[in-house]
Write a protein that holds these residues in place. Sequence first.
Motif, PDB file in Angstrom:
ATOM      1  N   ARG A  79       0.824  -1.207   0.000  1.00 45.29           N
ATOM      2  CA  ARG A  79       0.000   0.000   0.000  1.00 45.29           C
ATOM      3  C   ARG A  79       0.859   1.258   0.000  1.00 45.29           C
ATOM      4  NH1 ARG A  79      -3.231  -1.656   4.437  1.00 45.29           N
ATOM      5  NH2 ARG A  79      -1.838  -0.392   5.687  1.00 45.29           N
ATOM      6  N   ASP A  80       1.908   1.245   0.811  1.00 50.03           N
ATOM      7  CA  ASP A  80       2.732   2.446   1.012  1.00 50.03           C
ATOM      8  C   ASP A  80       3.894   2.541   0.039  1.00 50.03           C
ATOM      9  OD1 ASP A  80       1.027   2.528   3.157  1.00 50.03           O
ATOM     10  OD2 ASP A  80       2.526   1.897   4.622  1.00 50.03           O
ATOM     11  N   SER A  81       3.891   1.746  -1.031  1.00 51.85           N
ATOM     12  CA  SER A  81       5.067   1.699  -1.891  1.00 51.85           C
ATOM     13  C   SER A  81       4.761   2.186  -3.307  1.00 51.85           C
ATOM     14  CB  SER A  81       5.575   0.261  -1.947  1.00 51.85           C
ATOM     15  OG  SER A  81       6.472   0.104  -3.011  1.00 51.85           O
ATOM     16  N   ASN A  82       5.757   2.827  -3.924  1.00 57.62           N
ATOM     17  CA  ASN A  82       5.592   3.293  -5.306  1.00 57.62           C
ATOM     18  C   ASN A  82       6.277   2.385  -6.311  1.00 57.62           C
ATOM     19  OD1 ASN A  82       4.339   5.711  -4.344  1.00 57.62           O
ATOM     20  ND2 ASN A  82       6.368   6.451  -3.802  1.00 57.62           N
ATOM     21  N   VAL A  83       7.107   1.461  -5.839  1.00 55.61           N
ATOM     22  CA  VAL A  83       7.822   0.593  -6.776  1.00 55.61           C
ATOM     23  C   VAL A  83       6.920  -0.565  -7.202  1.00 55.61           C
ATOM     24  CG1 VAL A  83      10.095   1.168  -5.802  1.00 55.61           C
ATOM     25  CG2 VAL A  83       8.891  -0.871  -4.992  1.00 55.61           C
ATOM     26  N   PRO A  84       7.189  -1.109  -8.419  1.00 50.55           N
ATOM     27  CA  PRO A  84       6.398  -2.251  -8.876  1.00 50.55           C
ATOM     28  C   PRO A  84       6.507  -3.436  -7.905  1.00 50.55           C
ATOM     29  CG  PRO A  84       7.916  -1.505 -10.594  1.00 50.55           C
ATOM     30  CD  PRO A  84       8.217  -0.712  -9.378  1.00 50.55           C
ATOM     31  N   LEU A  85       5.474  -4.248  -7.898  1.00 52.99           N
ATOM     32  CA  LEU A  85       5.384  -5.404  -7.000  1.00 52.99           C
ATOM     33  C   LEU A  85       6.677  -6.238  -6.990  1.00 52.99           C
ATOM     34  CD1 LEU A  85       2.937  -6.317  -5.320  1.00 52.99           C
ATOM     35  CD2 LEU A  85       2.360  -7.898  -7.147  1.00 52.99           C
ATOM     36  N   ASP A  86       7.203  -6.510  -8.180  1.00 56.15           N
ATOM     37  CA  ASP A  86       8.357  -7.412  -8.267  1.00 56.15           C
ATOM     38  C   ASP A  86       9.653  -6.781  -7.769  1.00 56.15           C
ATOM     39  OD1 ASP A  86       8.395  -5.706 -10.469  1.00 56.15           O
ATOM     40  OD2 ASP A  86       9.542  -7.139 -11.668  1.00 56.15           O
ATOM     41  N   GLN A  87       9.613  -5.478  -7.468  1.00 54.98           N
ATOM     42  CA  GLN A  87      10.818  -4.830  -6.939  1.00 54.98           C
ATOM     43  C   GLN A  87      10.672  -4.458  -5.467  1.00 54.98           C
ATOM     44  OE1 GLN A  87      11.750  -1.614  -9.716  1.00 54.98           O
ATOM     45  NE2 GLN A  87      11.517  -3.113 -11.360  1.00 54.98           N
TER      46      GLN A  87
END
Length: 154
Positions: A48-56
């Motif tokens: 939720r709190d992240s801007n990077v793609p799921l795989d990163q």
Amino acid sequence: KVFTEEQEALVVKSWSVMKKNAAELGLKFFLKIFEIAPSAQKLFSFLRDSNVPLDQNPKLKPHAMSVFVMTCESAVQLRKAGKVTVRESSLKKLGAVHFKYGVVDEHFEVTKFALLETIKEAVPEMYTAEMKNAWGEAYDRLVAAIKMEMKACS
Ligand code: HEM
Ligand code: ISQ
């Protein structure tokens, strides 16, 4: 129902092969859960709190691995002690965390399906009905122990 030495061996053997591919496995596992239940993504604060793609996302692999490792440990304990004996304090914490983040029965079912599918794709040459049963049983018994602690929170 007893958990046999053969069932324990099936879980331990397949996990020792799968863990060499832990990063890829973890991502696949998460993606399968979110494919079936897209809304489950919102439960995870680190997604939720992240801007990077799921795989990163750096937290993804360790989180996904904990489900595999704990299910594998559950298999070992079921065979040795006939019950899941995650240290009582950690089980209480697990119950509290899952309660707090709003995990419900359907999430546990979707996650079981995703876990078994991920294993099937990771070790197709080893995968049998017996192996599926062994992982499924170890997961169910671990989940039952977590849910008991979740009830204690409600
Ligand atoms: C957190 C294991 C099932 C969602 C955690 C943690 C562990 C864990 C070890 C970290 C706890 C901590 O912070 O100390 C497991 C195991 C499961 C299981 C072993 C089943 C056998 C599920 C299911 C869902 C779920 C079915 C929902 C789809 C979460 C969430 C968190 C969490 C949302 C908190 C993540 C955050 O920090 O944002 N789980 N889990 N878990 N789990 Fe599970
Ligand atoms: C449940 N709890 C914690 C982490 C997880 C990672 C992947 C799938 C389910 C999970």
